[in-house]
Design a protein around this motif. Structure first.
Motif, PDB file in Angstrom:
ATOM      1  N   THR A   1       1.043  -1.139  -0.115  1.00  0.00           N
ATOM      2  CA  THR A   1       0.010   0.132   0.006  1.00  0.00           C
ATOM      3  C   THR A   1       0.801   1.168  -0.096  1.00  0.00           C
ATOM      4  OG1 THR A   1      -0.298  -0.641   2.329  1.00  0.00           O
ATOM      5  CG2 THR A   1      -2.125  -0.702   0.897  1.00  0.00           C
ATOM      6  N   ALA A   2       1.922   1.312   0.663  1.00  0.00           N
ATOM      7  CA  ALA A   2       2.835   2.288   0.756  1.00  0.00           C
ATOM      8  C   ALA A   2       3.444   2.657  -0.730  1.00  0.00           C
ATOM      9  CB  ALA A   2       3.987   2.065   1.890  1.00  0.00           C
ATOM     10  N   ALA A   3       3.815   1.477  -1.218  1.00  0.00           N
ATOM     11  CA  ALA A   3       4.095   1.837  -2.704  1.00  0.00           C
ATOM     12  C   ALA A   3       2.885   2.036  -3.801  1.00  0.00           C
ATOM     13  CB  ALA A   3       5.013   0.476  -3.186  1.00  0.00           C
ATOM     14  N   ASN A   4       1.783   2.014  -3.302  1.00  0.00           N
ATOM     15  CA  ASN A   4       0.692   2.258  -4.141  1.00  0.00           C
ATOM     16  C   ASN A   4       0.594   1.058  -5.018  1.00  0.00           C
ATOM     17  OD1 ASN A   4      -0.983   4.226  -3.840  1.00  0.00           O
ATOM     18  ND2 ASN A   4       0.086   5.823  -4.604  1.00  0.00           N
ATOM     19  N   LEU A   5       0.877  -0.210  -4.648  1.00  0.00           N
ATOM     20  CA  LEU A   5       0.578  -1.145  -5.637  1.00  0.00           C
ATOM     21  C   LEU A   5      -0.618  -2.175  -4.957  1.00  0.00           C
ATOM     22  CD1 LEU A   5       4.240  -2.251  -5.981  1.00  0.00           C
ATOM     23  CD2 LEU A   5       2.822  -1.444  -7.744  1.00  0.00           C
ATOM     24  N   ALA A   6      -1.113  -3.134  -5.754  1.00  0.00           N
ATOM     25  CA  ALA A   6      -2.020  -3.928  -5.039  1.00  0.00           C
ATOM     26  C   ALA A   6      -1.834  -4.603  -3.904  1.00  0.00           C
ATOM     27  CB  ALA A   6      -2.555  -4.829  -6.286  1.00  0.00           C
ATOM     28  N   PRO A   7      -2.197  -4.701  -2.663  1.00  0.00           N
ATOM     29  CA  PRO A   7      -1.860  -5.596  -1.852  1.00  0.00           C
ATOM     30  C   PRO A   7      -1.990  -6.996  -1.795  1.00  0.00           C
ATOM     31  CG  PRO A   7      -3.712  -4.333  -1.027  1.00  0.00           C
ATOM     32  CD  PRO A   7      -3.382  -4.149  -2.495  1.00  0.00           C
ATOM     33  N   PRO A   8      -1.512  -7.910  -1.342  1.00  0.00           N
ATOM     34  CA  PRO A   8      -2.127  -9.405  -1.286  1.00  0.00           C
ATOM     35  C   PRO A   8      -3.024  -9.371  -0.452  1.00  0.00           C
ATOM     36  CG  PRO A   8      -0.065  -9.180   0.011  1.00  0.00           C
ATOM     37  CD  PRO A   8      -0.197  -7.773  -0.614  1.00  0.00           C
ATOM     38  N   VAL A   9      -4.184 -10.369  -0.643  1.00  0.00           N
ATOM     39  CA  VAL A   9      -5.317 -10.597  -0.018  1.00  0.00           C
ATOM     40  C   VAL A   9      -5.195 -12.187   0.472  1.00  0.00           C
ATOM     41  CG1 VAL A   9      -7.776 -10.546  -0.392  1.00  0.00           C
ATOM     42  CG2 VAL A   9      -6.561  -8.959  -1.800  1.00  0.00           C
ATOM     43  N   GLY A  10      -5.638 -12.416   1.817  1.00  0.00           N
ATOM     44  CA  GLY A  10      -5.809 -13.758   2.270  1.00  0.00           C
ATOM     45  C   GLY A  10      -6.792 -13.766   3.410  1.00  0.00           C
ATOM     46  N   GLU A  11      -6.958 -14.881   4.019  1.00  0.00           N
ATOM     47  CA  GLU A  11      -7.902 -15.025   5.161  1.00  0.00           C
ATOM     48  C   GLU A  11      -7.287 -15.780   6.222  1.00  0.00           C
ATOM     49  OE1 GLU A  11     -10.078 -19.180   3.260  1.00  0.00           O
ATOM     50  OE2 GLU A  11     -10.775 -17.120   2.894  1.00  0.00           O
ATOM     51  N   PRO A  12      -7.552 -15.499   7.394  1.00  0.00           N
ATOM     52  CA  PRO A  12      -7.014 -16.070   8.580  1.00  0.00           C
ATOM     53  C   PRO A  12      -7.141 -17.600   8.531  1.00  0.00           C
ATOM     54  CG  PRO A  12      -8.545 -14.292   9.402  1.00  0.00           C
ATOM     55  CD  PRO A  12      -8.747 -14.668   7.745  1.00  0.00           C
ATOM     56  N   ALA A  13      -5.947 -18.252   8.866  1.00  0.00           N
ATOM     57  CA  ALA A  13      -5.817 -19.718   8.923  1.00  0.00           C
ATOM     58  C   ALA A  13      -5.018 -20.316  10.014  1.00  0.00           C
ATOM     59  CB  ALA A  13      -5.248 -20.078   7.511  1.00  0.00           C
ATOM     60  N   ASN A  14      -5.360 -21.431  10.038  1.00  0.00           N
ATOM     61  CA  ASN A  14      -4.349 -22.386  11.194  1.00  0.00           C
ATOM     62  C   ASN A  14      -3.307 -23.042  10.442  1.00  0.00           C
ATOM     63  OD1 ASN A  14      -5.552 -21.863  13.405  1.00  0.00           O
ATOM     64  ND2 ASN A  14      -7.054 -23.676  13.327  1.00  0.00           N
ATOM     65  N   PRO A  15      -2.031 -23.176  11.075  1.00  0.00           N
ATOM     66  CA  PRO A  15      -0.860 -23.819  10.522  1.00  0.00           C
ATOM     67  C   PRO A  15      -1.442 -24.992   9.699  1.00  0.00           C
ATOM     68  CG  PRO A  15      -0.632 -23.449  12.852  1.00  0.00           C
ATOM     69  CD  PRO A  15      -1.979 -22.812  12.444  1.00  0.00           C
ATOM     70  N   LEU A  16      -0.424 -25.738   8.772  1.00  0.00           N
ATOM     71  CA  LEU A  16      -0.796 -26.741   8.012  1.00  0.00           C
ATOM     72  C   LEU A  16      -0.948 -28.121   9.074  1.00  0.00           C
ATOM     73  CD1 LEU A  16      -1.276 -27.455   5.200  1.00  0.00           C
ATOM     74  CD2 LEU A  16       1.136 -28.181   5.039  1.00  0.00           C
ATOM     75  N   TYR A  17      -0.221 -28.053  10.236  1.00  0.00           N
ATOM     76  CA  TYR A  17      -0.229 -29.091  11.102  1.00  0.00           C
ATOM     77  C   TYR A  17      -1.565 -29.175  11.771  1.00  0.00           C
ATOM     78  CZ  TYR A  17       1.357 -25.679  14.548  1.00  0.00           C
ATOM     79  OH  TYR A  17       1.430 -24.856  15.316  1.00  0.00           O
ATOM     80  N   LEU A  18      -2.269 -28.233  11.791  1.00  0.00           N
ATOM     81  CA  LEU A  18      -3.605 -28.723  12.490  1.00  0.00           C
ATOM     82  C   LEU A  18      -4.981 -28.471  11.522  1.00  0.00           C
ATOM     83  CD1 LEU A  18      -4.801 -29.183  15.350  1.00  0.00           C
ATOM     84  CD2 LEU A  18      -5.325 -26.586  15.194  1.00  0.00           C
ATOM     85  N   PRO A  19      -5.107 -29.493  10.673  1.00  0.00           N
ATOM     86  CA  PRO A  19      -6.248 -29.335   9.778  1.00  0.00           C
ATOM     87  C   PRO A  19      -7.451 -29.702  10.397  1.00  0.00           C
ATOM     88  CG  PRO A  19      -5.230 -31.544   9.955  1.00  0.00           C
ATOM     89  CD  PRO A  19      -4.415 -30.863  10.974  1.00  0.00           C
ATOM     90  N   PRO A  20      -8.444 -29.029   9.896  1.00  0.00           N
ATOM     91  CA  PRO A  20      -9.720 -28.744  10.637  1.00  0.00           C
ATOM     92  C   PRO A  20     -10.555 -30.355  10.600  1.00  0.00           C
ATOM     93  CG  PRO A  20     -10.042 -28.096   8.357  1.00  0.00           C
ATOM     94  CD  PRO A  20      -8.473 -28.158   8.778  1.00  0.00           C
ATOM     95  N   PRO A  21     -11.228 -30.445  11.582  1.00  0.00           N
ATOM     96  CA  PRO A  21     -12.091 -31.852  11.661  1.00  0.00           C
ATOM     97  C   PRO A  21     -12.815 -32.444  10.300  1.00  0.00           C
ATOM     98  CG  PRO A  21     -12.963 -30.546  13.350  1.00  0.00           C
ATOM     99  CD  PRO A  21     -12.051 -29.682  12.581  1.00  0.00           C
TER     100      PRO A  21
END
Lengths: 342, 311
Positions: free
Chosen positions: A74-94
């Protein structure tokens, strides 16, 4: 609160509920951590890389790193990356583990020649069964003799105690040298891990036989061999059966160690292989399968035990016996000596 | 009123009859009893063993001769070694000196010629009643069919015919003890040792069992040594009562019970019974001296303010 009285069994109508809760609570915790974003989720799963060249969708970044990238973009006026909160790979959901549990049986192994999951499980069960059977074959008679004749126990138990403290895995390399690299050294390690404990536990159980029964038998003319065969063994058989149930649990511990000795095999091989591919949902699935096998074995043995040694318990109706078995307290390892007051 | 052989029979009601006075019938019975062969003999019997409190002399120099088909009760204060006496005869406890003779043969180990009934029942919980009673017969190598039939007969004799195939945990205490008696008798012992067998039973069951035991004893050729701490039980059952004293356990007196047979519970109020009872009381519970540990008055502390004094 009738439910929370010290040392008092809860009313029967709550028992099934408590049993369900025993499994539901851990599952609920796991689900909460997996599905409620603000609860933990220390990482961000990238869905759109934006302008950052080295980020790809599907990558997991720590929250702090992700925030830094967003600020920089955002400081460089470029498109920021987009993501969603997630758990680490070692804890998969049920649900992922549930899917893996099903998928693990239906997916062919990645490498040709590797085993399917069910083949791995069969191999593990074979190892543990053979190891435990060989151990019991020698440990039970030796333990009974040691328990019955104190002189023999003094001659053998110090050494047994000494070896018992040596960790069985330490013999891994030795076992491979003696038995080769396939199933044999693994069985040998399960035997080594179980045998010495089993001798001591068996001897201890035999020593707990009510001495009054032995005296009564002696006044009826029983001597030595008959005293052992006709009184000691039948008197402690239910407790020996229970010891065996508990020791099978120990054997599973040694199984996991044994399976990495020589050519890695069985369910441990499956777990290690899947961890290597970072398929942690499969890893959880395999661990849960071990748990289920253990639980099922124990419950079946416990149920058979209650049938075989009914004389240790008061007679109950078949349904009540079944319900009692299903909802009996799980920390009771031995049959109660007196009929319980439940 | 039975006639009395002694001349000084004019006892006043204040001092009950001498316990040594015997009616003619009773005296004749004892004469016949002493003419029977001696089955069990203790010769200078002593028994010491180590306990947490150091070396204990449980029995010292016991000399006793018991005749065939006699019923002897052993009584004494707690710690007098009466249980040890039974265990020594059974061979469960080694002797330190002296010996036990059964039919003139010294015994050292447990054997089927001396059956024992314990206070704690000690039935084998994994066997049915028939199998329990058969145990002694099995040990003698008897074949299945006759042994089974005999075991059932013994169970019938103690009134448990309906429970052949039950397990011990399904029975009440009195029933268990009846099975234990049947089991001991089935092995064909010469001597039946009973170590406070009815001590754990409630009073009414206990009275039933006493009647039952006398009935069995009348019908079976068996010499009984019965350990008890209940004086009434001892007088009700015994031909002779062996009174032991404590620390060390020594014979205080070996008394012929003057109460005529057959015994019934309503004999409790007869002068013979009362005389015997009073004598036993004086032997076992002597008037506490000033130095005896039992003789210390409780400190008087007032704990009630209600003002409704009851005494």
């Amino acid at each position: 609160m009738a439910l929370l009285s010290v040392r008092r069994e809860p009313p029967a109508r709550y028992r099934w509920l408590l049993w369900v809760l025993a499994f539901a609570l851990p599952l609920a915790t796991w689900s909460a951590v997996s599905y409620i974003p603000w609860l933990w989720h220390p990482q961000v799963l990238i869905t759109d890389a934006g302008s950052v060249s080295w980020i790809k969708p599907g990558l997991r970044l720590d929250r702090a790193d992700f925030a830094a990238q967003v600020n920089k973009a955002t400081a460089a006026n470029l498109a920021p990356p987009v993501g969603e909160p997630a758990n680490p790979l070692y804890l998969p959901p049920p649900h992922a583990v549930g899917r893996a549990l099903y998928g693990a049986f239906t997916t062919a192994p990645r490498l040709k020649g590797d085993m399917w999951l069910h083949e791995s499980i069969v191999m593990s069960i074979k190892t543990i069964f053979l190891g435990f059977a060989i151990s019991s074959l020698f440990a039970l008679p030796l333990g009974i003799i040691c328990g019955a004749y104190p002189a023999l126990s003094r001659m053998t138990e110090p050494f047994v105690d000494f070896v018992r403290y040596m960790p069985a895995p330490a013999f891994g390399a030795l076992m491979v040298a003696i038995f080769g690299i396939h199933l044999e050294p693994k069985i040998a390690i399960v035997v080594l891990g179980t045998f010495f404990t089993q001798v001591l536990v068996t001897a201890g159980t035999v020593r707990r036989v009510d001495p009054a029964l032995l005296e009564a038998a002696q006044t009826l003319g029983a001597k030595r061999g008959k005293l052992v065969r006709r009184v000691i063994i039948p008197a402690c058989l239910p407790d020996l059966y229970n010891d065996t149930r508990i020791l099978i649990g120990c054997a599973w511990t040694y199984l996991v160690v044994a399976e990495v000795v020589g050519v890695s095999s069985g369910i441990t091989f499956f777990i290690n292989q899947q961890a290597k591919y970072r398929n942690f949902d499969n890893v959880y699935a395999a661990i849960i399968i071990i748990g289920l096998i253990g639980l099922a074995t124990d419950q079946v043995l416990s149920f058979i035990g209650a049938r075989l040694f009914g004389w240790k318990l008061t007679r109950r109706s078949r349904t009540r016996a079944f319900l009692g078995w299903l909802f009996s307290p799980r920390d009771v390892l031995y049959f109660p000596d007196k009929p319980s007051t439940r | 009123m039975p006639s009395v052989t002694h001349s000084d029979s004019s006892s006043s009601p204040a001092s009950p009859a001498d316990y040594r006075l015997q009616s003619e019938a009773v005296a004749a019975r004892f004469a016949a009893l002493h003419a029977r062969p001696v089955v069990l003999e203790a010769e200078h019997l002593s028994c010491e063993f180590d306990s947490e409190r150091g070396r204990v002399t449980a029995l010292r120099d016991i000399n006793v001769r018991i005749h065939r088909r006699e019923l002897v009760c052993v009584i004494g204060p707690s710690g007098c070694g009466k249980s040890t006496f039974a265990r020594v005869i059974a061979g469960l406890q080694p002797v330190s000196a002296g010996r036990i003779l059964v039919d003139g043969v010294a015994v050292t180990a447990p054997g089927p010629d001396r059956g024992m009934v314990f206070q704690g029942y000690t039935l084998f919980p994994w066997l049915t009643l028939t199998q329990n009673v058969r145990f002694g017969l099995d040990m003698q190598g008897r074949s299945d069919g006759p042994a089974d039939a005999e075991a059932r007969q013994w169970l019938d004799l103690v009134g448990l015919g309906k429970f052949h195939d039950s397990y011990p945990h399904q029975l009440s205490g009195g029933m268990k003890q009846r099975v234990a008696i049947a089991r001991a008798l089935a092995a064909g012992p010469k001597i039946l040792l009973m170590d406070e067998p009815f001590g754990a039973l409630d009073p009414s069951t206990r009275a039933q069992m006493q009647a039952h035991l006398m009935e069995i004893w009348r019908n079976v050729d068996i010499t009984i040594v019965f350990i008890t701490h209940d004086m009434d039980e001892a007088i009700l059952l015994a031909d002779r009562i062996l009174v032991l004293k404590a620390n060390p356990g020594e014979v205080q007196e070996f008394i012929e019970v003057p109460v005529p047979r057959p015994r019934r519970l309503d004999q409790f109020n007869t002068p013979e019974f009362q005389a015997m009872r009073q004598h036993l009381d004086s032997l076992i519970h002597p008037a506490p001296g000033p130095n005896s540990p039992d003789h210390c008055p409780l400190p008087f502390i007032r704990l009630t303010q209600a003002g409704d004094d009851v005494e």
